[in-house]
Every structure is written in C-alpha cells, then in structure tokens.
Motif scaffolding. Structure first.
Motif, PDB file in Angstrom:
ATOM      1  N   ILE A  87     -13.987   8.882  62.228  1.00 51.69           N
ATOM      2  CA  ILE A  87     -12.623   9.370  62.481  1.00 51.69           C
ATOM      3  C   ILE A  87     -11.791   8.238  63.076  1.00 51.69           C
ATOM      4  O   ILE A  87     -12.063   7.763  64.175  1.00 51.69           O
ATOM      5  N   LYS A  88     -10.798   7.813  62.336  1.00 49.17           N
ATOM      6  CA  LYS A  88      -9.980   6.662  62.751  1.00 49.17           C
ATOM      7  C   LYS A  88      -8.791   7.058  63.618  1.00 49.17           C
ATOM      8  O   LYS A  88      -8.243   6.231  64.337  1.00 49.17           O
ATOM      9  N   HIS A  89      -8.370   8.323  63.558  1.00 52.94           N
ATOM     10  CA  HIS A  89      -7.224   8.801  64.351  1.00 52.94           C
ATOM     11  C   HIS A  89      -7.627  10.085  65.076  1.00 52.94           C
ATOM     12  O   HIS A  89      -7.252  11.183  64.655  1.00 52.94           O
TER      13      HIS A  89
ATOM     14  N   LEU B 293      -4.084  17.392  62.156  1.00 55.60           N
ATOM     15  CA  LEU B 293      -4.993  16.269  62.318  1.00 55.60           C
ATOM     16  C   LEU B 293      -6.299  16.712  62.980  1.00 55.60           C
ATOM     17  O   LEU B 293      -7.383  16.263  62.584  1.00 55.60           O
ATOM     18  N   VAL B 294      -6.228  17.602  63.958  1.00 57.03           N
ATOM     19  CA  VAL B 294      -7.435  18.129  64.602  1.00 57.03           C
ATOM     20  C   VAL B 294      -8.348  18.761  63.545  1.00 57.03           C
ATOM     21  O   VAL B 294      -9.549  18.468  63.480  1.00 57.03           O
ATOM     22  N   PHE B 295      -7.772  19.618  62.722  1.00 60.84           N
ATOM     23  CA  PHE B 295      -8.579  20.318  61.720  1.00 60.84           C
ATOM     24  C   PHE B 295      -9.043  19.389  60.602  1.00 60.84           C
ATOM     25  O   PHE B 295     -10.176  19.494  60.126  1.00 60.84           O
ATOM     26  N   ASN B 296      -8.194  18.459  60.190  1.00 58.03           N
ATOM     27  CA  ASN B 296      -8.600  17.493  59.162  1.00 58.03           C
ATOM     28  C   ASN B 296      -9.739  16.615  59.660  1.00 58.03           C
ATOM     29  O   ASN B 296     -10.669  16.308  58.914  1.00 58.03           O
ATOM     30  N   ASN B 297      -9.658  16.193  60.925  1.00 62.06           N
ATOM     31  CA  ASN B 297     -10.735  15.391  61.503  1.00 62.06           C
ATOM     32  C   ASN B 297     -12.040  16.179  61.537  1.00 62.06           C
ATOM     33  O   ASN B 297     -13.107  15.637  61.219  1.00 62.06           O
ATOM     34  N   ALA B 298     -11.975  17.424  61.936  1.00 59.40           N
ATOM     35  CA  ALA B 298     -13.180  18.262  61.985  1.00 59.40           C
ATOM     36  C   ALA B 298     -13.787  18.404  60.594  1.00 59.40           C
ATOM     37  O   ALA B 298     -15.007  18.274  60.419  1.00 59.40           O
ATOM     38  N   GLU B 299     -12.939  18.650  59.619  1.00 52.51           N
ATOM     39  CA  GLU B 299     -13.426  18.798  58.250  1.00 52.51           C
ATOM     40  C   GLU B 299     -14.042  17.493  57.749  1.00 52.51           C
ATOM     41  O   GLU B 299     -15.120  17.496  57.158  1.00 52.51           O
ATOM     42  N   THR B 300     -13.375  16.377  57.998  1.00 52.32           N
ATOM     43  CA  THR B 300     -13.874  15.069  57.564  1.00 52.32           C
ATOM     44  C   THR B 300     -15.206  14.759  58.224  1.00 52.32           C
ATOM     45  O   THR B 300     -16.172  14.388  57.549  1.00 52.32           O
ATOM     46  N   TYR B 301     -15.279  14.907  59.531  1.00 50.26           N
ATOM     47  CA  TYR B 301     -16.510  14.568  60.249  1.00 50.26           C
ATOM     48  C   TYR B 301     -17.663  15.459  59.806  1.00 50.26           C
ATOM     49  O   TYR B 301     -18.760  14.973  59.542  1.00 50.26           O
TER      50      TYR B 301
ATOM     51  N   ARG C  90     -22.607  16.758  56.768  1.00 54.97           N
ATOM     52  CA  ARG C  90     -23.228  17.715  55.849  1.00 54.97           C
ATOM     53  C   ARG C  90     -23.868  16.964  54.686  1.00 54.97           C
ATOM     54  O   ARG C  90     -24.980  17.264  54.273  1.00 54.97           O
ATOM     55  N   LYS C  91     -23.189  15.944  54.156  1.00 56.11           N
ATOM     56  CA  LYS C  91     -23.754  15.153  53.062  1.00 56.11           C
ATOM     57  C   LYS C  91     -25.029  14.463  53.514  1.00 56.11           C
ATOM     58  O   LYS C  91     -26.011  14.402  52.783  1.00 56.11           O
ATOM     59  N   CYS C  92     -25.031  13.934  54.748  1.00 58.92           N
ATOM     60  CA  CYS C  92     -26.228  13.278  55.271  1.00 58.92           C
ATOM     61  C   CYS C  92     -27.364  14.282  55.405  1.00 58.92           C
ATOM     62  O   CYS C  92     -28.509  13.989  55.041  1.00 58.92           O
TER      63      CYS C  92
END
Length: 67
Positions: A14-16, A44-52, A57-59
C-alpha cells in the motif's frame, strides 16, 4: 492505524495508507476543503483494504494449491 508487527508487508503493498482515525483528525482540524475530499479518503481506506487483502489472498491460494 497499521501495526507493522502484525502486517509487516503492508507498506510495501500500500503506497498511500489511509485510516479512519486520520480522516477523523482531518475533519476535526478542518483540513478538508469539501465533502468530496472526505469521500476520496474514505474510498482510499476501502481500496487499500481490497488491494492488500487481494494480494494476500493470492499468496494464500498459491500456498494451498501446493499442498
């Protein structure tokens, strides 16, 4: 707030970073110039959560497939 000991790779992914405490503090200090700026940070809070969580999940899926 992100605790680095619990999620050590968070800042690599997460860069931001943004959290609700920061949003609350900014609201109290009248930092935002418009409601749209508040909404941008909330998104941004929700996008970061989804991204992280997507990355992790992929790992996890890769690890589970290997067993």
């Amino acid at each position: 707030m992100i605790v680095v000991l619990q999620v050590p790779d968070y800042y690599q992914i997460i860069k931001h970073p943004m959290d609700f405490q920061i949003i609350k503090d900014r609201l109290q200090c009248l930092v935002y110039g418009s409601p749209l700026e508040v909404m941008d940070d909330v998104k941004l809070v929700f996008n970061n959560a989804e991204t992280y969580n997507q990355v992790n999940r992929k790992c996890m899926n890769t690890i589970e497939i290997g067993y």
